[in-house]
Design a protein around this motif. Sequence first.
Motif, mmCIF file in Angstrom:
data_model
loop_
_atom_site.group_PDB
_atom_site.id
_atom_site.type_symbol
_atom_site.label_atom_id
_atom_site.label_comp_id
_atom_site.label_asym_id
_atom_site.label_seq_id
_atom_site.Cartn_x
_atom_site.Cartn_y
_atom_site.Cartn_z
ATOM 1 N N ASP A 85 37.599 -49.181 -40.978
ATOM 2 C CA ASP A 85 37.818 -48.724 -39.606
ATOM 3 C C ASP A 85 38.965 -47.725 -39.531
ATOM 4 O O ASP A 85 38.938 -46.787 -38.724
ATOM 5 N N HIS A 86 39.967 -47.865 -40.402
ATOM 6 C CA HIS A 86 41.061 -46.887 -40.435
ATOM 7 C C HIS A 86 40.562 -45.543 -40.965
ATOM 8 O O HIS A 86 40.964 -44.484 -40.475
ATOM 9 N N VAL A 87 39.679 -45.587 -41.966
ATOM 10 C CA VAL A 87 39.111 -44.352 -42.503
ATOM 11 C C VAL A 87 38.323 -43.619 -41.420
ATOM 12 O O VAL A 87 38.467 -42.408 -41.228
ATOM 13 N N LEU A 88 37.497 -44.346 -40.680
ATOM 14 C CA LEU A 88 36.699 -43.731 -39.619
ATOM 15 C C LEU A 88 37.581 -43.141 -38.530
ATOM 16 O O LEU A 88 37.321 -42.040 -38.029
ATOM 17 N N VAL A 103 29.312 -38.560 -40.786
ATOM 18 C CA VAL A 103 29.783 -37.498 -41.665
ATOM 19 C C VAL A 103 29.134 -37.669 -43.033
ATOM 20 O O VAL A 103 28.783 -38.803 -43.427
ATOM 21 N N PHE A 104 28.942 -36.566 -43.737
ATOM 22 C CA PHE A 104 28.330 -36.609 -45.063
ATOM 23 C C PHE A 104 29.295 -36.038 -46.096
ATOM 24 O O PHE A 104 29.935 -35.004 -45.862
ATOM 25 N N PHE A 105 29.375 -36.694 -47.262
ATOM 26 C CA PHE A 105 30.166 -36.207 -48.385
ATOM 27 C C PHE A 105 29.300 -36.186 -49.637
ATOM 28 O O PHE A 105 28.360 -36.965 -49.781
ATOM 29 N N ALA A 122 28.171 -50.971 -40.824
ATOM 30 C CA ALA A 122 28.236 -49.771 -39.982
ATOM 31 C C ALA A 122 29.031 -48.645 -40.646
ATOM 32 O O ALA A 122 28.783 -47.464 -40.372
ATOM 33 N N PHE A 123 29.976 -48.991 -41.518
ATOM 34 C CA PHE A 123 30.760 -47.950 -42.189
ATOM 35 C C PHE A 123 29.842 -47.038 -42.988
ATOM 36 O O PHE A 123 29.965 -45.805 -42.940
ATOM 37 N N VAL A 127 29.298 -43.104 -42.676
ATOM 38 C CA VAL A 127 29.805 -42.283 -43.780
ATOM 39 C C VAL A 127 28.750 -42.274 -44.889
ATOM 40 O O VAL A 127 28.607 -43.240 -45.625
ATOM 41 N N GLN A 128 27.993 -41.180 -44.955
ATOM 42 C CA GLN A 128 26.911 -41.051 -45.919
ATOM 43 C C GLN A 128 27.381 -40.214 -47.113
ATOM 44 O O GLN A 128 28.287 -39.394 -46.987
#
Length: 213
Positions: A85-88, A103-105, A122-123, A127-128
């Motif tokens: 959740d902090h990353v998001l 977001v995609f990486f 959900a993370f 974050v894909q």
Amino acid sequence: MADGGPAMLPLDLGVLDVQLICPNVAHLRKLSIEWERKAVKDEAATAAYVDRSVFNLSSLVLVVTARGSHGRRARMLLTGDARGDHVLAGLEEAGMLDAEGRVFFDLLKVPHHGSDRNLEPAFFERVQARHYVISADGRHDNPSADTLVWIAAAARTRGWRLWLTNRSNPLRPALAANIAAALKAAPKLKTHLRIRKGGAPGVMVDLLAKVDY
């Protein structure tokens, strides 16, 4: 520290751009208060808190963009031991999430060795990545079987890969057990799973061009 927006780190790395995502000022202040409350003089006792809060949650989260030939780029999200959740929240503050909050990486270093204590399904929906990398040897039961299953359920990119640094560890049988449980719960993992070969110093993920060493 990040402070409510993109923070480019002053690193002269040639073909790499490094952007700090979190922690931000408010986050670190909160963690410092928590540290003062829990801190003790005995080093052994202090080390017991590593897996719980302050050290892990103050991890630097970085977006590293590599610039290749002909204008090609590859982006990596390096998360340390941060909580999902902090990353998001950091990605949102940096303006990296789209209108749907995703977001995609090209590569995601999965937080905290794939621990389910730092993540939730959900993370990975938000974050894909094309490549997911988990560095773990079974310590603290990481990577969690749940985390592996969450990645398999959420990954959308054709030909995505999940890279693990270890298949088994005689000192930590939970490692092989968790991988086996994940493969049973999500059979499609077998097609996408890649594990460090015995004797190799690490896993090698080619993002822009083949690496020869």
